[in-house]
Design an enzyme around this catalytic site. Structure first.
Site, PDB file in Angstrom:
ATOM      1  N   TYR A  43       0.884  -1.752   0.255  1.00  0.00           N
ATOM      2  CA  TYR A  43       0.010  -0.429  -0.085  1.00  0.00           C
ATOM      3  C   TYR A  43       0.648   1.027  -0.113  1.00  0.00           C
ATOM      4  CZ  TYR A  43      -4.173  -2.502   0.276  1.00  0.00           C
ATOM      5  OH  TYR A  43      -5.195  -3.360   0.331  1.00  0.00           O
ATOM      6  N   GLY A  45       3.366   3.891  -1.304  1.00  0.00           N
ATOM      7  CA  GLY A  45       3.195   4.422  -2.550  1.00  0.00           C
ATOM      8  C   GLY A  45       1.867   4.660  -3.795  1.00  0.00           C
ATOM      9  N   HIS A  63      -4.084   5.476   5.148  1.00  0.00           N
ATOM     10  CA  HIS A  63      -3.554   6.732   4.776  1.00  0.00           C
ATOM     11  C   HIS A  63      -4.629   6.468   3.225  1.00  0.00           C
ATOM     12  CE1 HIS A  63      -1.368   9.846   2.101  1.00  0.00           C
ATOM     13  NE2 HIS A  63      -1.556  10.623   3.534  1.00  0.00           N
ATOM     14  N   ASP A 105      -2.519  13.319   6.626  1.00  0.00           N
ATOM     15  CA  ASP A 105      -0.844  12.661   6.318  1.00  0.00           C
ATOM     16  C   ASP A 105       0.229  12.668   7.525  1.00  0.00           C
ATOM     17  OD1 ASP A 105      -1.346  12.771   3.232  1.00  0.00           O
ATOM     18  OD2 ASP A 105      -0.383  14.954   3.534  1.00  0.00           O
TER      19      ASP A 105
END
EC number: 3.1.1.4
Length: 138
Positions: A43, A45, A63, A105
């Protein structure tokens, strides 16, 4: 090494959010995200599929899910503000989208920090073609 050179060339012109996310991860973990997380497991990238391989990969999965909920925003493009105070990441003002992107983030950067001990070098530069299991729901 060639891959790193290509990534460096591609990122020279990158401004805004993705570069901010890189800086946030670097500040939180002390690790260089381009070499540590960009091609990690299933997951981390661009894109993602299959079952997350470990807690670090799960950070990337969560994320991706967080970004997926921001349907009215452009999470990879919108620029937000944040600061670091006493090792805490503090998302600044801006639009609602900017705040939400920053919070996604921030959660990922903290997750990477909390799971540094699970990082498995065998998953760095992991081929996404090996991620064949059914993807979990967000």
């Amino acid at each position: 090494m060639r891959t790193l050179w290509i990534m460096a060339v591609l990122l020279v012109g990158v401004e805004g959010h993705l570069w901010q996310f890189r800086e946030m991860i670097k500040e939180a973990t002390g690790k260089e995200p381009l070499t540590t997380y960009l091609f990690y497991a299933c997951y981390c990238g661009w894109g993602g599929r299959g079952e997350p391989k470990d807690a670090t990969d799960r950070c990337c999965f969560v994320h991706d899910c967080c970004y997926g909920k921001l349907t009215a925003c452009s999470p990879k493009l919108d620029i937000y503000s944040y600061s670091q105070k006493n090792e805490d990441i503090v998302c600044g003002g801006g639009t609602e989208c900017e705040k939400q992107i920053c919070e996604c983030d921030k959660a990922a950067a903290i997750c990477f920090l909390d799971n540094l001990g699970t990082y498995n070098k065998e998953y760095n530069n992991y081929s996404k073609s090996r991620c064949i299991e059914e993807s979990p729901k967000c």
